[in-house]
Write an enzyme that holds these catalytic residues in place. Structure first.
Site, PDB file in Angstrom:
ATOM      1  N   ASP A  21      -6.400  -4.443  10.563  1.00 18.96           N
ATOM      2  CA  ASP A  21      -5.683  -3.183  10.361  1.00 18.96           C
ATOM      3  C   ASP A  21      -6.439  -2.050  11.048  1.00 18.96           C
ATOM      4  O   ASP A  21      -7.344  -1.463  10.476  1.00 18.96           O
ATOM      5  CB  ASP A  21      -5.526  -2.891   8.859  1.00 18.96           C
ATOM      6  CG  ASP A  21      -4.733  -1.617   8.617  1.00 18.96           C
ATOM      7  OD1 ASP A  21      -4.106  -1.117   9.574  1.00 18.96           O
ATOM      8  OD2 ASP A  21      -4.733  -1.110   7.475  1.00 18.96           O
TER       9      ASP A  21
ATOM     10  N   ASP B  87     -11.670   6.670   7.149  1.00 15.93           N
ATOM     11  CA  ASP B  87     -10.816   5.510   7.416  1.00 15.93           C
ATOM     12  C   ASP B  87     -10.165   5.681   8.790  1.00 15.93           C
ATOM     13  O   ASP B  87      -8.954   5.789   8.909  1.00 15.93           O
ATOM     14  CB  ASP B  87      -9.760   5.448   6.301  1.00 15.93           C
ATOM     15  CG  ASP B  87      -8.836   4.264   6.431  1.00 15.93           C
ATOM     16  OD1 ASP B  87      -9.247   3.258   7.023  1.00 15.93           O
ATOM     17  OD2 ASP B  87      -7.693   4.346   5.940  1.00 15.93           O
TER      18      ASP B  87
ATOM     19  N   TRP C 156       0.867  -1.176   0.000  1.00 15.02           N
ATOM     20  CA  TRP C 156       0.000   0.000   0.000  1.00 15.02           C
ATOM     21  C   TRP C 156       0.897   1.216   0.000  1.00 15.02           C
ATOM     22  O   TRP C 156       1.807   1.320   0.824  1.00 15.02           O
ATOM     23  CB  TRP C 156      -0.916   0.029   1.246  1.00 15.02           C
ATOM     24  CG  TRP C 156      -1.575   1.379   1.378  1.00 15.02           C
ATOM     25  CD1 TRP C 156      -2.574   1.871   0.598  1.00 15.02           C
ATOM     26  CD2 TRP C 156      -1.223   2.425   2.301  1.00 15.02           C
ATOM     27  NE1 TRP C 156      -2.872   3.157   0.982  1.00 15.02           N
ATOM     28  CE2 TRP C 156      -2.071   3.526   2.020  1.00 15.02           C
ATOM     29  CE3 TRP C 156      -0.280   2.541   3.324  1.00 15.02           C
ATOM     30  CZ2 TRP C 156      -1.997   4.730   2.735  1.00 15.02           C
ATOM     31  CZ3 TRP C 156      -0.212   3.738   4.034  1.00 15.02           C
ATOM     32  CH2 TRP C 156      -1.067   4.814   3.744  1.00 15.02           C
TER      33      TRP C 156
ATOM     34  N   LYS D  59      -7.323   2.602  -1.910  1.00 15.24           N
ATOM     35  CA  LYS D  59      -7.856   3.487  -0.875  1.00 15.24           C
ATOM     36  C   LYS D  59      -8.664   4.598  -1.516  1.00 15.24           C
ATOM     37  O   LYS D  59      -8.442   4.933  -2.674  1.00 15.24           O
ATOM     38  CB  LYS D  59      -6.677   4.064  -0.085  1.00 15.24           C
ATOM     39  CG  LYS D  59      -7.060   4.914   1.090  1.00 15.24           C
ATOM     40  CD  LYS D  59      -5.886   5.084   2.039  1.00 15.24           C
ATOM     41  CE  LYS D  59      -6.306   5.986   3.184  1.00 15.24           C
ATOM     42  NZ  LYS D  59      -5.402   5.949   4.305  1.00 15.24           N
TER      43      LYS D  59
ATOM     44  N   ASP E 116      -9.877   3.752  11.375  1.00 14.83           N
ATOM     45  CA  ASP E 116      -9.175   2.626  11.990  1.00 14.83           C
ATOM     46  C   ASP E 116      -9.500   2.426  13.462  1.00 14.83           C
ATOM     47  O   ASP E 116      -8.600   2.238  14.285  1.00 14.83           O
ATOM     48  CB  ASP E 116      -7.673   2.749  11.755  1.00 14.83           C
ATOM     49  CG  ASP E 116      -7.311   2.515  10.294  1.00 14.83           C
ATOM     50  OD1 ASP E 116      -7.525   1.400   9.806  1.00 14.83           O
ATOM     51  OD2 ASP E 116      -6.839   3.462   9.631  1.00 14.83           O
TER      52      ASP E 116
ATOM     53  N   GLU F 226      -3.261  -2.882  -2.223  1.00 15.87           N
ATOM     54  CA  GLU F 226      -4.342  -2.315  -1.411  1.00 15.87           C
ATOM     55  C   GLU F 226      -4.717  -0.927  -1.929  1.00 15.87           C
ATOM     56  O   GLU F 226      -3.881  -0.031  -1.989  1.00 15.87           O
ATOM     57  CB  GLU F 226      -3.892  -2.217   0.058  1.00 15.87           C
ATOM     58  CG  GLU F 226      -4.957  -1.656   0.985  1.00 15.87           C
ATOM     59  CD  GLU F 226      -4.481  -1.536   2.442  1.00 15.87           C
ATOM     60  OE1 GLU F 226      -3.256  -1.692   2.692  1.00 15.87           O
ATOM     61  OE2 GLU F 226      -5.330  -1.282   3.311  1.00 15.87           O
TER      62      GLU F 226
ATOM     63  N   HIS G 261     -11.571   1.444   3.364  1.00 18.91           N
ATOM     64  CA  HIS G 261     -11.073   2.122   2.170  1.00 18.91           C
ATOM     65  C   HIS G 261     -12.099   2.297   1.062  1.00 18.91           C
ATOM     66  O   HIS G 261     -11.748   2.360  -0.114  1.00 18.91           O
ATOM     67  CB  HIS G 261      -9.853   1.387   1.624  1.00 18.91           C
ATOM     68  CG  HIS G 261      -8.654   1.565   2.496  1.00 18.91           C
ATOM     69  ND1 HIS G 261      -7.379   1.316   2.081  1.00 18.91           N
ATOM     70  CD2 HIS G 261      -8.548   2.002   3.771  1.00 18.91           C
ATOM     71  CE1 HIS G 261      -6.537   1.570   3.062  1.00 18.91           C
ATOM     72  NE2 HIS G 261      -7.220   1.984   4.106  1.00 18.91           N
TER      73      HIS G 261
ATOM     74  N   ASP H  51      -9.400  -3.442   2.363  1.00 15.18           N
ATOM     75  CA  ASP H  51      -9.399  -2.827   3.696  1.00 15.18           C
ATOM     76  C   ASP H  51     -10.798  -2.259   3.886  1.00 15.18           C
ATOM     77  O   ASP H  51     -11.265  -1.457   3.072  1.00 15.18           O
ATOM     78  CB  ASP H  51      -8.334  -1.722   3.775  1.00 15.18           C
ATOM     79  CG  ASP H  51      -8.241  -1.102   5.160  1.00 15.18           C
ATOM     80  OD1 ASP H  51      -9.294  -0.734   5.717  1.00 15.18           O
ATOM     81  OD2 ASP H  51      -7.125  -0.959   5.689  1.00 15.18           O
TER      82      ASP H  51
ATOM     83  N   HIS I 216      -8.019  -6.474   5.248  1.00 17.59           N
ATOM     84  CA  HIS I 216      -7.623  -5.637   6.371  1.00 17.59           C
ATOM     85  C   HIS I 216      -8.919  -5.291   7.080  1.00 17.59           C
ATOM     86  O   HIS I 216      -9.629  -4.373   6.675  1.00 17.59           O
ATOM     87  CB  HIS I 216      -6.939  -4.350   5.901  1.00 17.59           C
ATOM     88  CG  HIS I 216      -5.475  -4.517   5.673  1.00 17.59           C
ATOM     89  ND1 HIS I 216      -4.639  -3.456   5.392  1.00 17.59           N
ATOM     90  CD2 HIS I 216      -4.692  -5.614   5.711  1.00 17.59           C
ATOM     91  CE1 HIS I 216      -3.403  -3.912   5.256  1.00 17.59           C
ATOM     92  NE2 HIS I 216      -3.409  -5.214   5.437  1.00 17.59           N
TER      93      HIS I 216
HETATM   94  C1  RNT Z   1      -3.608   2.727   5.162  1.00 16.72           C
HETATM   95  C2  RNT Z   1      -3.680   1.269   4.868  1.00 16.72           C
HETATM   96  C3  RNT Z   1      -2.492   0.474   5.292  1.00 16.72           C
HETATM   97  C4  RNT Z   1      -1.960   0.865   6.652  1.00 16.72           C
HETATM   98  C5  RNT Z   1      -0.913  -0.070   7.190  1.00 16.72           C
HETATM   99  C6  RNT Z   1      -0.205   0.512   8.367  1.00 16.72           C
HETATM  100  O1  RNT Z   1      -4.768   3.396   4.914  1.00 16.72           O
HETATM  101  O2  RNT Z   1      -4.835   0.743   5.426  1.00 16.72           O
HETATM  102  O3  RNT Z   1      -2.790  -0.866   5.219  1.00 16.72           O
HETATM  103  O4  RNT Z   1      -2.976   0.980   7.585  1.00 16.72           O
HETATM  104  O5  RNT Z   1      -0.086  -0.460   6.205  1.00 16.72           O
HETATM  105 ZN    ZN Z   2      -5.060  -1.386   5.404  1.00 14.31          ZN
END
Ligand code: RNT
Ligand code: ZN
Length: 416
Positions: free
Chosen positions: A323, A291, A185, A226, A293, A224, A260, A257, A283
């Protein structure tokens, strides 16, 4: 909790599920085999062991809860502690910045297998398999563009980094006798309107072609995508369409993810669409409005995602990783909550009376299908979960709260 009570509830649950054609014993065996790749970066707010200490690349941790891991020893200890409250055997997902650099500065284009030697040993000793990630963020050369930077010297720097990461992943995979999943990513994007959308994507594509020129047997590459990063709101080079297009053409894995995509987009619905063409990595996160997290919980989107994996019969073609990075609560607790939540979602997905539901659907019995889906939500899956924890010798129910409080009092609260 009393063993006797758990066993009693489990026996009742087994009968309830059997009446709907679900074999609970078989489900327990399946769940036992589901390894979740625990992300190393929840333990220290994505800082890693390079000298730098600020997080860039459009991702952010918020909160300043005391006790984050300050070095490799603490990070390893915290991860093992968390793993001791999670049933089953799991994997560890490392980022390049978590290498064992022996107190010296090793730049990203200089990283080698030897910097992960101690990790491979540690992982083997603790029965954990490793996954890996190249790291494009938190570096003086990160800027807004890395692999798609028009400046060839910067692009080459990141190409070299990513190639080296693939070689490290290959060695991890070879030694553990099981593919190391390497996620790629990059944060590349633009805060404001760009008139060069195509140019950066062409450069990114060309960089990827160079990076993937070497074929490996013991690692698998994932891309990945986003929607946007913080400070990079107008344009993302590695958009969903870009990553899907590239991955399908080159048979790379796609990383979904869950944070994303646009807020009303269903990550679950992507599984069957993408599975037909490529393997997947997940993820699993919890986006709140963006996003963000947040720690994964047993919410509907996560449950639906796991249901899709089971309904697609894709357990062996979907690699599950977590993640998220929440710096506002106890970080070991965050691991335990998120990993157990993912497992609970998987358990519930495996316990679904799918044969019966499909019978209804085939017969056009829409009411019956919806009714059983609703009733299935209230079936005693929790009794099966408790038994799974008991069998795996980890705390049943909320018993882990007190244990994590104890570790906090004795260990993490003493860090500054
Ligand atoms: C970022 C991505 C990625 C990171 C990690 C730390 O938006 O989700 O995967 O969170 O690589
Ligand atoms: Zn991620």
């Amino acid at each position: 909790m009393k063993e006797e009570l758990i066993t009693k509830a489990y026996e009742v649950a087994k009968e309830r599920y059997a009446a709907l054609g679900v074999d609970v014993e078989k489900v327990m065996e399946q769940l036992q085999k589901v390894a979740i790749s625990m992300h190393c970066w929840q333990a220290d707010d994505v800082l890693g062991f390079e000298s730098g200490s600020s997080l860039t690349g459009g991702i952010q941790t918020t909160g300043n809860y005391p006790g984050k891991a300050r070095n490799m020893e603490e990070l390893r200890g915290d991860i093992l502690k968390a793993a001791s409250y999670i049933p089953g055997k799991h994997r560890l997902n490392l980022h390049e910045i978590y290498g064992d650099f022996g107190g010296t500065f090793v730049d990203r284009d200089q990283v080698e297998v030897k910097h992960f030697e101690s990790w491979m040993q540690w992982a083997a000793e603790n029965g954990m398999k490793l996954d890996f990630n190249s790291t494009s963020f938190s570096h003086p050369k990160s800027g807004n563009l890395s692999l798609s930077n028009p400046d060839k010297s910067i692009r080459d720097f990141w190409i070299e980094h990513t190639k080296r990461c693939r070689a490290i992943a290959e060695e991890m995979g070879r030694r553990q006798g099981d593919s190391c999943i390497m996620n790629l990513w990059v944060h590349d994007g633009s805060k404001d309107v760009t008139v060069n959308r195509m140019k950066y994507r062409e450069l990114f594509k060309d960089s990827l072609d160079q990076i993937f020129a070497t074929e490996y047997k013991n690692m698998k590459d994932c891309l990945e995508s986003k929607v946007f990063g913080i400070g990079l709101e107008s344009y993302t080079v590695g958009s969903n369409e870009f990553c899907v297009g590239y991955s399908v053409q080159h048979q790379k894995l796609i990383t979904i993810d869950t944070g994303h995509f646009h807020p009303t987009e269903s990550a679950a619905d992507k599984v069957s669409s993408m599975m037909l063409f490529v393997e997947l990595m997940l993820h699993v996160s919890r986006p709140i409005r963006w996003d963000s997290d947040h720690v994964t919980i047993m919410d509907d989107p996560t449950l639906e995602l796991f249901q899709e994996i089971v309904r697609c019969n894709a357990l062996d073609r979907v690699h599950i990783g977590l993640d998220y990075f929440d710096a506002s609560i106890n970080r070991i607790g965050a691991y335990v909550i998120g990993t157990r939540a993912a497992q609970k979602c998987m358990l519930r997905a495996l316990l679904e009376p799918l044969a019966k539901l499909r019978e209804y659907e085939a017969a056009g019995q829409g009411f019956q299908r919806l009714a059983l889906l609703e009733e299935a939500k209230a079936l005693p899956w929790n009794a099966v979960w408790d038994m799974f924890c008991l069998k795996n010798n980890v705390p049943v129910g909320e018993e882990f709260i007190a244990e994590i409080e104890k570790y906090e009092a004795e260990v993490t609260s003493k860090r500054n």
